[in-house]
Motif scaffolding. Structure first.
Motif, PDB file in Angstrom:
ATOM      1  N   ASN A  26       0.827  -1.209   0.000  1.00 31.92           N
ATOM      2  CA  ASN A  26       0.000   0.000   0.000  1.00 31.92           C
ATOM      3  C   ASN A  26       0.860   1.257   0.000  1.00 31.92           C
ATOM      4  O   ASN A  26       0.609   2.192  -0.762  1.00 31.92           O
ATOM      5  CB  ASN A  26      -0.951   0.007   1.198  1.00 31.92           C
ATOM      6  CG  ASN A  26      -2.102  -0.945   1.033  1.00 31.92           C
ATOM      7  OD1 ASN A  26      -2.483  -1.292  -0.076  1.00 31.92           O
ATOM      8  ND2 ASN A  26      -2.661  -1.394   2.143  1.00 31.92           N
ATOM      9  N   THR A  27       1.873   1.270   0.857  1.00 35.49           N
ATOM     10  CA  THR A  27       2.768   2.429   0.925  1.00 35.49           C
ATOM     11  C   THR A  27       3.495   2.638  -0.391  1.00 35.49           C
ATOM     12  O   THR A  27       3.536   3.750  -0.926  1.00 35.49           O
ATOM     13  CB  THR A  27       3.792   2.248   2.073  1.00 35.49           C
ATOM     14  OG1 THR A  27       3.081   2.141   3.298  1.00 35.49           O
ATOM     15  CG2 THR A  27       4.750   3.424   2.138  1.00 35.49           C
ATOM     16  N   SER A  28       4.041   1.580  -0.925  1.00 39.19           N
ATOM     17  CA  SER A  28       4.778   1.665  -2.189  1.00 39.19           C
ATOM     18  C   SER A  28       3.880   2.145  -3.322  1.00 39.19           C
ATOM     19  O   SER A  28       4.263   3.013  -4.106  1.00 39.19           O
ATOM     20  CB  SER A  28       5.381   0.296  -2.516  1.00 39.19           C
ATOM     21  OG  SER A  28       6.080   0.335  -3.726  1.00 39.19           O
ATOM     22  N   ASN A  29       2.673   1.587  -3.388  1.00 35.32           N
ATOM     23  CA  ASN A  29       1.744   1.972  -4.459  1.00 35.32           C
ATOM     24  C   ASN A  29       1.323   3.430  -4.356  1.00 35.32           C
ATOM     25  O   ASN A  29       1.215   4.126  -5.375  1.00 35.32           O
ATOM     26  CB  ASN A  29       0.511   1.075  -4.451  1.00 35.32           C
ATOM     27  CG  ASN A  29       0.794  -0.297  -5.013  1.00 35.32           C
ATOM     28  OD1 ASN A  29       1.725  -0.489  -5.789  1.00 35.32           O
ATOM     29  ND2 ASN A  29       0.001  -1.270  -4.619  1.00 35.32           N
ATOM     30  N   LYS A  30       1.090   3.908  -3.143  1.00 37.42           N
ATOM     31  CA  LYS A  30       0.694   5.317  -2.972  1.00 37.42           C
ATOM     32  C   LYS A  30       1.789   6.258  -3.473  1.00 37.42           C
ATOM     33  O   LYS A  30       1.504   7.239  -4.160  1.00 37.42           O
ATOM     34  CB  LYS A  30       0.372   5.606  -1.505  1.00 37.42           C
ATOM     35  CG  LYS A  30      -0.945   5.019  -1.072  1.00 37.42           C
ATOM     36  CD  LYS A  30      -1.196   5.251   0.404  1.00 37.42           C
ATOM     37  CE  LYS A  30      -2.477   4.560   0.836  1.00 37.42           C
ATOM     38  NZ  LYS A  30      -2.712   4.703   2.272  1.00 37.42           N
ATOM     39  N   TRP A  31       3.040   5.955  -3.138  1.00 39.82           N
ATOM     40  CA  TRP A  31       4.141   6.811  -3.581  1.00 39.82           C
ATOM     41  C   TRP A  31       4.343   6.707  -5.084  1.00 39.82           C
ATOM     42  O   TRP A  31       4.617   7.696  -5.752  1.00 39.82           O
ATOM     43  CB  TRP A  31       5.424   6.485  -2.828  1.00 39.82           C
ATOM     44  CG  TRP A  31       5.396   7.063  -1.465  1.00 39.82           C
ATOM     45  CD1 TRP A  31       5.207   6.408  -0.289  1.00 39.82           C
ATOM     46  CD2 TRP A  31       5.517   8.449  -1.123  1.00 39.82           C
ATOM     47  NE1 TRP A  31       5.202   7.294   0.756  1.00 39.82           N
ATOM     48  CE2 TRP A  31       5.394   8.558   0.275  1.00 39.82           C
ATOM     49  CE3 TRP A  31       5.724   9.607  -1.869  1.00 39.82           C
ATOM     50  CZ2 TRP A  31       5.478   9.776   0.945  1.00 39.82           C
ATOM     51  CZ3 TRP A  31       5.797  10.824  -1.198  1.00 39.82           C
ATOM     52  CH2 TRP A  31       5.669  10.896   0.182  1.00 39.82           C
ATOM     53  N   ARG A  32       4.174   5.501  -5.640  1.00 36.82           N
ATOM     54  CA  ARG A  32       4.319   5.324  -7.082  1.00 36.82           C
ATOM     55  C   ARG A  32       3.239   6.113  -7.823  1.00 36.82           C
ATOM     56  O   ARG A  32       3.516   6.823  -8.802  1.00 36.82           O
ATOM     57  CB  ARG A  32       4.232   3.833  -7.452  1.00 36.82           C
ATOM     58  CG  ARG A  32       4.398   3.551  -8.938  1.00 36.82           C
ATOM     59  CD  ARG A  32       4.146   2.090  -9.267  1.00 36.82           C
ATOM     60  NE  ARG A  32       2.907   1.551  -8.712  1.00 36.82           N
ATOM     61  CZ  ARG A  32       1.691   1.790  -9.195  1.00 36.82           C
ATOM     62  NH1 ARG A  32       1.529   2.579 -10.246  1.00 36.82           N
ATOM     63  NH2 ARG A  32       0.621   1.252  -8.644  1.00 36.82           N
ATOM     64  N   ILE A  33       2.017   6.041  -7.343  1.00 37.51           N
ATOM     65  CA  ILE A  33       0.908   6.773  -7.971  1.00 37.51           C
ATOM     66  C   ILE A  33       1.138   8.278  -7.872  1.00 37.51           C
ATOM     67  O   ILE A  33       0.925   9.011  -8.848  1.00 37.51           O
ATOM     68  CB  ILE A  33      -0.434   6.356  -7.342  1.00 37.51           C
ATOM     69  CG1 ILE A  33      -0.780   4.926  -7.751  1.00 37.51           C
ATOM     70  CG2 ILE A  33      -1.549   7.331  -7.722  1.00 37.51           C
ATOM     71  CD1 ILE A  33      -1.936   4.320  -6.964  1.00 37.51           C
ATOM     72  N   LEU A  34       1.579   8.740  -6.710  1.00 33.44           N
ATOM     73  CA  LEU A  34       1.860  10.176  -6.552  1.00 33.44           C
ATOM     74  C   LEU A  34       2.928  10.622  -7.537  1.00 33.44           C
ATOM     75  O   LEU A  34       2.775  11.649  -8.204  1.00 33.44           O
ATOM     76  CB  LEU A  34       2.295  10.476  -5.119  1.00 33.44           C
ATOM     77  CG  LEU A  34       2.665  11.932  -4.830  1.00 33.44           C
ATOM     78  CD1 LEU A  34       1.479  12.857  -5.085  1.00 33.44           C
ATOM     79  CD2 LEU A  34       3.169  12.069  -3.399  1.00 33.44           C
ATOM     80  N   GLN A  35       3.976   9.840  -7.655  1.00 33.09           N
ATOM     81  CA  GLN A  35       5.053  10.198  -8.576  1.00 33.09           C
ATOM     82  C   GLN A  35       4.544  10.210 -10.025  1.00 33.09           C
ATOM     83  O   GLN A  35       4.873  11.108 -10.801  1.00 33.09           O
ATOM     84  CB  GLN A  35       6.220   9.223  -8.427  1.00 33.09           C
ATOM     85  CG  GLN A  35       7.453   9.665  -9.165  1.00 33.09           C
ATOM     86  CD  GLN A  35       8.650   8.802  -8.804  1.00 33.09           C
ATOM     87  OE1 GLN A  35       8.524   7.611  -8.597  1.00 33.09           O
ATOM     88  NE2 GLN A  35       9.807   9.432  -8.742  1.00 33.09           N
ATOM     89  N   GLU A  36       3.715   9.248 -10.391  1.00 27.61           N
ATOM     90  CA  GLU A  36       3.146   9.210 -11.744  1.00 27.61           C
ATOM     91  C   GLU A  36       2.270  10.433 -12.004  1.00 27.61           C
ATOM     92  O   GLU A  36       2.316  11.019 -13.090  1.00 27.61           O
ATOM     93  CB  GLU A  36       2.322   7.940 -11.939  1.00 27.61           C
ATOM     94  CG  GLU A  36       3.158   6.690 -12.067  1.00 27.61           C
ATOM     95  CD  GLU A  36       2.316   5.421 -12.089  1.00 27.61           C
ATOM     96  OE1 GLU A  36       1.065   5.499 -11.985  1.00 27.61           O
ATOM     97  OE2 GLU A  36       2.917   4.341 -12.198  1.00 27.61           O
ATOM     98  N   ARG A  37       1.484  10.835 -11.019  1.00 31.05           N
ATOM     99  CA  ARG A  37       0.603  12.001 -11.187  1.00 31.05           C
ATOM    100  C   ARG A  37       1.403  13.286 -11.351  1.00 31.05           C
ATOM    101  O   ARG A  37       1.051  14.147 -12.165  1.00 31.05           O
ATOM    102  CB  ARG A  37      -0.363  12.112 -10.015  1.00 31.05           C
ATOM    103  CG  ARG A  37      -1.430  11.051 -10.043  1.00 31.05           C
ATOM    104  CD  ARG A  37      -2.403  11.203  -8.927  1.00 31.05           C
ATOM    105  NE  ARG A  37      -3.453  10.196  -9.044  1.00 31.05           N
ATOM    106  CZ  ARG A  37      -4.371   9.978  -8.128  1.00 31.05           C
ATOM    107  NH1 ARG A  37      -4.387  10.714  -7.029  1.00 31.05           N
ATOM    108  NH2 ARG A  37      -5.277   9.054  -8.301  1.00 31.05           N
TER     109      ARG A  37
END
Length: 84
Positions: free
Chosen positions: A55-66
């Motif tokens: 969950n933590t990794s995915n949230k940061w990955r999504i933020l970076q993509e956005r």
């Protein structure tokens, strides 16, 4: 926008997300071991940790993509439309 990207990168480095991603891989390998569930309590704790890490990794990955997407939008040429 570059400043935001730099801050996100800095935070990701501070949280050592590459190490967390390595831990995800290791926990997934352990979970695929047939003996993994022989100790139910330990297996459940490992699965909860795996879930939290993902969950933590995915949230940061999504933020970076956005942020990257927003930067790309800002870099598009701007043409003002003048009404006729």
């Amino acid at each position: 926008m570059d400043d935001i990207q730099a801050k996100i990168t800095h935070i990701m480095e501070r949280f050592d997300l590459p190490a967390k991603n390595s831990e995800i891989i290791e926990l997934e390998k352990q979970a695929s071991n047939p003996d993994f569930w022989s100790n139910q309590s330990e297996a459940q704790q490992s699965m909860m940790l795996l879930s939290d890490l993902k969950n933590t990794s995915n949230k940061w990955r999504i933020l970076q993509e956005r942020v990257t997407d927003a930067q790309e939008l800002l870099d598009l040429p701007y043409h003002k439309v003048v009404p006729s």
